[in-house]
Design a protein around this motif. Structure first.
Motif, PDB file in Angstrom:
ATOM      1  N   TRP A 193       0.819  -1.213   0.000  1.00 47.43           N
ATOM      2  CA  TRP A 193       0.000   0.000   0.000  1.00 47.43           C
ATOM      3  C   TRP A 193       0.850   1.260   0.000  1.00 47.43           C
ATOM      4  O   TRP A 193       0.585   2.222  -0.721  1.00 47.43           O
ATOM      5  CB  TRP A 193      -0.929  -0.019   1.227  1.00 47.43           C
ATOM      6  CG  TRP A 193      -1.641   1.280   1.440  1.00 47.43           C
ATOM      7  CD1 TRP A 193      -2.814   1.663   0.842  1.00 47.43           C
ATOM      8  CD2 TRP A 193      -1.231   2.371   2.275  1.00 47.43           C
ATOM      9  NE1 TRP A 193      -3.153   2.936   1.259  1.00 47.43           N
ATOM     10  CE2 TRP A 193      -2.203   3.386   2.148  1.00 47.43           C
ATOM     11  CE3 TRP A 193      -0.142   2.585   3.134  1.00 47.43           C
ATOM     12  CZ2 TRP A 193      -2.114   4.596   2.827  1.00 47.43           C
ATOM     13  CZ3 TRP A 193      -0.053   3.781   3.815  1.00 47.43           C
ATOM     14  CH2 TRP A 193      -1.037   4.772   3.658  1.00 47.43           C
TER      15      TRP A 193
ATOM     16  N   SER B  88     -12.554 -14.724   4.075  1.00 42.76           N
ATOM     17  CA  SER B  88     -11.325 -14.072   4.537  1.00 42.76           C
ATOM     18  C   SER B  88     -10.877 -12.880   3.693  1.00 42.76           C
ATOM     19  O   SER B  88      -9.958 -12.171   4.070  1.00 42.76           O
ATOM     20  CB  SER B  88     -10.202 -15.092   4.601  1.00 42.76           C
ATOM     21  OG  SER B  88      -9.989 -15.636   3.320  1.00 42.76           O
TER      22      SER B  88
ATOM     23  N   ALA C 232      -8.625  -0.960  14.158  1.00 40.53           N
ATOM     24  CA  ALA C 232      -7.324  -0.303  13.999  1.00 40.53           C
ATOM     25  C   ALA C 232      -7.558   1.156  13.592  1.00 40.53           C
ATOM     26  O   ALA C 232      -8.693   1.629  13.550  1.00 40.53           O
ATOM     27  CB  ALA C 232      -6.509  -1.036  12.950  1.00 40.53           C
TER      28      ALA C 232
ATOM     29  N   ILE D 188      -8.234  -2.416   5.887  1.00 37.09           N
ATOM     30  CA  ILE D 188      -7.439  -3.656   5.905  1.00 37.09           C
ATOM     31  C   ILE D 188      -8.319  -4.907   5.995  1.00 37.09           C
ATOM     32  O   ILE D 188      -9.416  -4.861   6.535  1.00 37.09           O
ATOM     33  CB  ILE D 188      -6.432  -3.643   7.082  1.00 37.09           C
ATOM     34  CG1 ILE D 188      -7.136  -3.281   8.397  1.00 37.09           C
ATOM     35  CG2 ILE D 188      -5.313  -2.659   6.786  1.00 37.09           C
ATOM     36  CD1 ILE D 188      -6.226  -3.273   9.612  1.00 37.09           C
TER      37      ILE D 188
ATOM     38  N   ALA E 181      -1.640  -9.630  14.356  1.00 36.00           N
ATOM     39  CA  ALA E 181      -1.965  -9.050  15.671  1.00 36.00           C
ATOM     40  C   ALA E 181      -2.164  -7.535  15.608  1.00 36.00           C
ATOM     41  O   ALA E 181      -1.737  -6.796  16.491  1.00 36.00           O
ATOM     42  CB  ALA E 181      -0.897  -9.404  16.708  1.00 36.00           C
TER      43      ALA E 181
ATOM     44  N   HIS F 173      -3.824  -3.990  16.052  1.00 33.63           N
ATOM     45  CA  HIS F 173      -4.506  -3.556  17.278  1.00 33.63           C
ATOM     46  C   HIS F 173      -5.029  -2.139  17.133  1.00 33.63           C
ATOM     47  O   HIS F 173      -4.609  -1.378  16.258  1.00 33.63           O
ATOM     48  CB  HIS F 173      -3.509  -3.592  18.449  1.00 33.63           C
ATOM     49  CG  HIS F 173      -2.383  -2.625  18.255  1.00 33.63           C
ATOM     50  ND1 HIS F 173      -2.390  -1.357  18.766  1.00 33.63           N
ATOM     51  CD2 HIS F 173      -1.235  -2.734  17.538  1.00 33.63           C
ATOM     52  CE1 HIS F 173      -1.293  -0.735  18.393  1.00 33.63           C
ATOM     53  NE2 HIS F 173      -0.575  -1.541  17.637  1.00 33.63           N
TER      54      HIS F 173
ATOM     55  N   LEU G 201       0.836 -15.276  11.227  1.00 34.57           N
ATOM     56  CA  LEU G 201       1.870 -14.648  10.387  1.00 34.57           C
ATOM     57  C   LEU G 201       1.863 -15.201   8.955  1.00 34.57           C
ATOM     58  O   LEU G 201       2.889 -15.174   8.281  1.00 34.57           O
ATOM     59  CB  LEU G 201       3.266 -14.850  11.023  1.00 34.57           C
ATOM     60  CG  LEU G 201       3.396 -14.520  12.515  1.00 34.57           C
ATOM     61  CD1 LEU G 201       4.822 -14.760  12.987  1.00 34.57           C
ATOM     62  CD2 LEU G 201       2.988 -13.079  12.793  1.00 34.57           C
TER      63      LEU G 201
ATOM     64  N   SER H 154      -3.966   7.964   7.068  1.00 28.99           N
ATOM     65  CA  SER H 154      -2.633   8.388   7.480  1.00 28.99           C
ATOM     66  C   SER H 154      -2.086   9.430   6.506  1.00 28.99           C
ATOM     67  O   SER H 154      -2.835  10.252   5.988  1.00 28.99           O
ATOM     68  CB  SER H 154      -1.738   7.157   7.593  1.00 28.99           C
ATOM     69  OG  SER H 154      -0.584   7.439   8.328  1.00 28.99           O
TER      70      SER H 154
ATOM     71  N   GLU I 233       6.637  -0.015  14.832  1.00 31.45           N
ATOM     72  CA  GLU I 233       5.915   0.038  16.102  1.00 31.45           C
ATOM     73  C   GLU I 233       6.494  -0.998  17.061  1.00 31.45           C
ATOM     74  O   GLU I 233       6.795  -2.121  16.668  1.00 31.45           O
ATOM     75  CB  GLU I 233       4.419  -0.234  15.880  1.00 31.45           C
ATOM     76  CG  GLU I 233       3.582   0.057  17.117  1.00 31.45           C
ATOM     77  CD  GLU I 233       2.095   0.137  16.793  1.00 31.45           C
ATOM     78  OE1 GLU I 233       1.658  -0.487  15.823  1.00 31.45           O
ATOM     79  OE2 GLU I 233       1.366   0.833  17.528  1.00 31.45           O
TER      80      GLU I 233
HETATM   81  C1  LIG Z   1      -2.041   3.461   6.933  1.00 32.57           C
HETATM   82  C2  LIG Z   1      -1.879   2.258   7.804  1.00 32.57           C
HETATM   83  C3  LIG Z   1      -2.376   2.283   9.104  1.00 32.57           C
HETATM   84  C4  LIG Z   1      -2.204   1.175   9.935  1.00 32.57           C
HETATM   85  N1  LIG Z   1      -2.735   1.218  11.197  1.00 32.57           N
HETATM   86  C5  LIG Z   1      -2.547   0.180  12.030  1.00 32.57           C
HETATM   87  C6  LIG Z   1      -3.067   0.208  13.349  1.00 32.57           C
HETATM   88  O1  LIG Z   1      -3.782   1.119  13.730  1.00 32.57           O
HETATM   89  N2  LIG Z   1      -2.788  -0.838  14.172  1.00 32.57           N
HETATM   90  C7  LIG Z   1      -2.010  -1.881  13.776  1.00 32.57           C
HETATM   91  O2  LIG Z   1      -1.739  -2.776  14.582  1.00 32.57           O
HETATM   92  N3  LIG Z   1      -1.554  -1.974  12.496  1.00 32.57           N
HETATM   93  C8  LIG Z   1      -1.807  -0.966  11.632  1.00 32.57           C
HETATM   94  N4  LIG Z   1      -1.353  -1.051  10.349  1.00 32.57           N
HETATM   95  C9  LIG Z   1      -0.694  -2.278   9.909  1.00 32.57           C
HETATM   96  C10 LIG Z   1      -1.685  -3.255   9.239  1.00 32.57           C
HETATM   97  O3  LIG Z   1      -2.935  -3.224   9.780  1.00 32.57           O
HETATM   98  C11 LIG Z   1      -1.213  -4.678   9.313  1.00 32.57           C
HETATM   99  O4  LIG Z   1       0.036  -4.720   8.783  1.00 32.57           O
HETATM  100  C12 LIG Z   1      -2.175  -5.731   8.644  1.00 32.57           C
HETATM  101  O5  LIG Z   1      -1.512  -6.952   8.562  1.00 32.57           O
HETATM  102  C13 LIG Z   1      -2.646  -5.364   7.285  1.00 32.57           C
HETATM  103  O6  LIG Z   1      -3.511  -6.379   6.776  1.00 32.57           O
HETATM  104  P1  LIG Z   1      -3.392  -6.780   5.225  1.00 32.57           P
HETATM  105  O7  LIG Z   1      -4.534  -7.633   4.857  1.00 32.57           O
HETATM  106  O8  LIG Z   1      -3.171  -5.558   4.415  1.00 32.57           O
HETATM  107  O9  LIG Z   1      -2.062  -7.650   5.272  1.00 32.57           O
HETATM  108  P2  LIG Z   1      -1.028  -8.043   4.107  1.00 32.57           P
HETATM  109  O10 LIG Z   1       0.093  -7.073   4.157  1.00 32.57           O
HETATM  110  O11 LIG Z   1      -1.699  -8.251   2.805  1.00 32.57           O
HETATM  111  O12 LIG Z   1      -0.556  -9.465   4.712  1.00 32.57           O
HETATM  112  C14 LIG Z   1      -0.055  -9.557   6.016  1.00 32.57           C
HETATM  113  C15 LIG Z   1       0.177 -11.011   6.408  1.00 32.57           C
HETATM  114  O13 LIG Z   1      -1.070 -11.675   6.540  1.00 32.57           O
HETATM  115  C16 LIG Z   1      -1.087 -12.828   5.712  1.00 32.57           C
HETATM  116  N5  LIG Z   1      -2.441 -13.014   5.214  1.00 32.57           N
HETATM  117  C17 LIG Z   1      -3.286 -12.095   4.704  1.00 32.57           C
HETATM  118  N6  LIG Z   1      -4.438 -12.679   4.375  1.00 32.57           N
HETATM  119  C18 LIG Z   1      -4.323 -13.981   4.666  1.00 32.57           C
HETATM  120  C19 LIG Z   1      -5.169 -15.120   4.531  1.00 32.57           C
HETATM  121  N7  LIG Z   1      -6.399 -15.027   4.021  1.00 32.57           N
HETATM  122  N8  LIG Z   1      -4.683 -16.325   4.917  1.00 32.57           N
HETATM  123  C20 LIG Z   1      -3.460 -16.452   5.435  1.00 32.57           C
HETATM  124  N9  LIG Z   1      -2.618 -15.426   5.586  1.00 32.57           N
HETATM  125  C21 LIG Z   1      -3.046 -14.216   5.200  1.00 32.57           C
HETATM  126  C22 LIG Z   1      -0.099 -12.531   4.594  1.00 32.57           C
HETATM  127  O14 LIG Z   1       0.381 -13.711   3.985  1.00 32.57           O
HETATM  128  C23 LIG Z   1       0.974 -11.793   5.385  1.00 32.57           C
HETATM  129  O15 LIG Z   1       1.787 -12.737   6.051  1.00 32.57           O
HETATM  130  C24 LIG Z   1      -1.521   0.020   9.469  1.00 32.57           C
HETATM  131  C25 LIG Z   1      -1.048  -0.016   8.162  1.00 32.57           C
HETATM  132  C26 LIG Z   1      -1.239   1.087   7.330  1.00 32.57           C
HETATM  133  C27 LIG Z   1      -0.748   1.022   5.925  1.00 32.57           C
END
Ligand SMILES: Cc1cc2nc3c(=O)[nH]c(=O)nc-3n(C[C@H](O)[C@H](O)[C@H](O)COP(=O)(O)OP(=O)(O)OC[C@H]3O[C@@H](n4cnc5c(N)ncnc54)[C@H](O)[C@@H]3O)c2cc1C
Length: 436
Positions: free
Chosen positions: A17, A89, A111, A116, A125, A127, A171, A294, A302
């Motif tokens: 992203w 999912s 979050a 997301i 994890a 939060h 993870l 953001s 973090e």
């Molecule tokens: C602007 C911004 C703000 C944020 N704010 C917060 C916040 O307030 N608090 C906080 O804790 N984090 C925050 N984050 C971090 C974010 O929420 C996490 O990193 C979260 O993992 C994002 O989810 P995603 O689906 O985009 O993950 P991805 O980056 O797509 O994947 C993360 C992990 O999850 C696995 N995964 C995803 N989907 C599946 C599935 N269906 N099965 C198995 N594994 C899977 C992937 O393989 C990878 O290992 C923020 C990020 C951004 C960019």
């Protein structure tokens, strides 16, 4: 972890992203059903499931092929009697929460952004804040995973004990999550107030009172001038005792208009403040769906420290203000309740998370992170799994007491490492001995 991080990825490439990471392949298979997920996983030697690509490090990366479950974004079952909702999912919080609200239900927390995916967030994890609120993974009561053999595994908190607690913050290492069941509660109304310029001395003297003043409290600081720039208080309207929004809060002044955490930016993309009542899902996140959350062009790190060390840890970072300042957009400090999920940074530990939104200058940030990690070292700091860190694999192993059992669970569901990648090999499956 650092090799695939680019400041400016090539045009047209698949990136995360924030655009700071160019993924190592563009091959992406879009699954539309459980059967398609099973078939894809069964027939591949190596793959990663990609969520909404919001992680800043390479935890989601692969050199092989991505499996996307984006199209699998339906509600499977809302069960009012059990107080649970089961979803596919690929669903994001932004899709789920308005639906839940329309049916009279809510989640316990969110979050900072709703954009997301639920599965990706819970796998790392993710939060929000609130000292009585566990991270988002703690709302999971059951998951369905397709393991490396393509078999469907169903785990639930009530039935599977340790196996479940080891798998929720997985993870991305155990398999492809295809369904998630979340605990829900009756919908609630919230108000949000922002206060400006909280003296750092007030925070160190009254940390407990400040952190527990509302259902969710976020402290934003640039670490300059011995102050917390903004205090965001998210209040459940039904909570007692009532918060009557005094003009002053521990020396901070109530804001007179909506603010962005980075005060210089427009608050247009932020959730409504100034005490305006609204649904839980439009107050718990800081940023509104439909807008860029953001700052956009940024990096994030973090660190979680035990709640009892909150003030010492905050003051330790504040001492680095001259080094941190030039590279920082904003920091956020939040509290999170302890949980029992093996790979959660809050495992058995009420925690405080100190977050950094950085300017997108990875070489500078990469040099700074070890300095911060050294200062926070005495507090056995654990990094956010989805953000940038340089903590050694040995230290990670030392700080996660259930990691050996997590490895066993990974080997059980994925004996040949189909779901592994560079991030997991380096940080989790490392053979490095633990430093004394
Ligand atoms: C602007 C911004 C703000 C944020 N704010 C917060 C916040 O307030 N608090 C906080 O804790 N984090 C925050 N984050 C971090 C974010 O929420 C996490 O990193 C979260 O993992 C994002 O989810 P995603 O689906 O985009 O993950 P991805 O980056 O797509 O994947 C993360 C992990 O999850 C696995 N995964 C995803 N989907 C599946 C599935 N269906 N099965 C198995 N594994 C899977 C992937 O393989 C990878 O290992 C923020 C990020 C951004 C960019």
């Amino acid at each position: 972890m650092t090799s695939q991080l680019f400041a400016s990825p090539s045009a047209g490439k698949l990136t995360n992203w924030a655009g700071n990471l160019e993924y190592s392949t563009e091959k992406q298979y879009p699954a539309n059903s459980l059967k398609e997920v099973q078939e894809f996983v069964r027939t591949r030697k190596s793959l990663k499931v990609l969520g909404t690509r919001h992680c800043f490090n390479n935890i989601a990366d692969t050199t092989s092929e991505f499996l996307s479950v984006k199209a699998m974004d339906h509600v499977v079952e809302l069960d009012p009697a059990a107080r649970t909702v089961t979803i596919e999912s690929g669903m994001t919080y932004g899709q789920l929460c308005p639906y839940l609200d329309s049916q009279g239900w809510a989640l316990h927390n969110m979050a900072s952004l709703p954009h997301i995916s639920v599965a990706g967030a819970c796998s790392t994890a993710t939060h929000g804040s609130g000292e009585k609120n566990g991270n988002l993974s703690t709302a999971v009561s059951a998951i369905e995973i397709v393991n490396a053999a393509g078999e469907v595994i169903k785990l639930s908190r009530s039935r599977d004990g340790d196996l479940f607690r080891g798998a929720v913050v997985g993870l991305g290492a155990l398999g492809a999550i295809t369904k998630v069941t979340l605990e829900i509660q009756p919908r609630f109304t919230m108000k949000q107030y922002v206060y400006e310029n909280l003296p750092l001395s007030a925070l160190s003297e009254h940390f407990d009172a400040i952190a527990s003043a509302a259902y969710s409290v976020s402290l934003f600081t640039d670490w300059q001038e011995k102050r917390i720039n903004e205090v965001w208080l998210k209040i459940r309207v039904s909570d007692e005792p009532k918060f009557d929004a005094p003009p002053e809060f521990f020396g901070a002044k109530r804001a007179t208009h909506n603010l962005h955490p980075i005060a210089a930016l427009s608050a247009e993309n932020c959730t409504e403040q100034m005490g305006a009542p609204g649904p839980w899902y439009e107050r718990l996140p800081h940023f509104r769906m439909g807008f860029t959350p953001s700052a956009g062009k940024e990096l994030q790190s973090e660190y979680f420290v035990p709640r009892e060390n909150a003030v010492d840890a905050i003051l330790a970072v504040e001492r680095l203000r001259d080094q941190v300042g030039p590279h920082l957009l904003i920091s956020e400090i939040r509290t999170i309740a302890a949980d029992d999920l093996w790979m959660s940074p809050c495992y058995k530990q009420p925690s405080v998370a100190i977050h950094f939104t950085w300017k997108q200058d990875w070489p500078a940030v990469k040099n700074l992170l070890p300095v911060i990690e050294r200062e926070l070292g005495p507090f056995h700091v654990r990094p956010h799994w989805g953000k940038l860190f340089t903590i050694s694999p040995a230290d990670i192993h030392a700080r996660y007491q259930r990691l050996p059992e997590f490895l066993e669970t990974c080997r059980k569901y994925d004996p040949h490492g189909k779901f592994r990648n560079e991030f997991l090999n380096r940080n989790i499956f490392t053979n490095k001995t633990v430093s004394p």
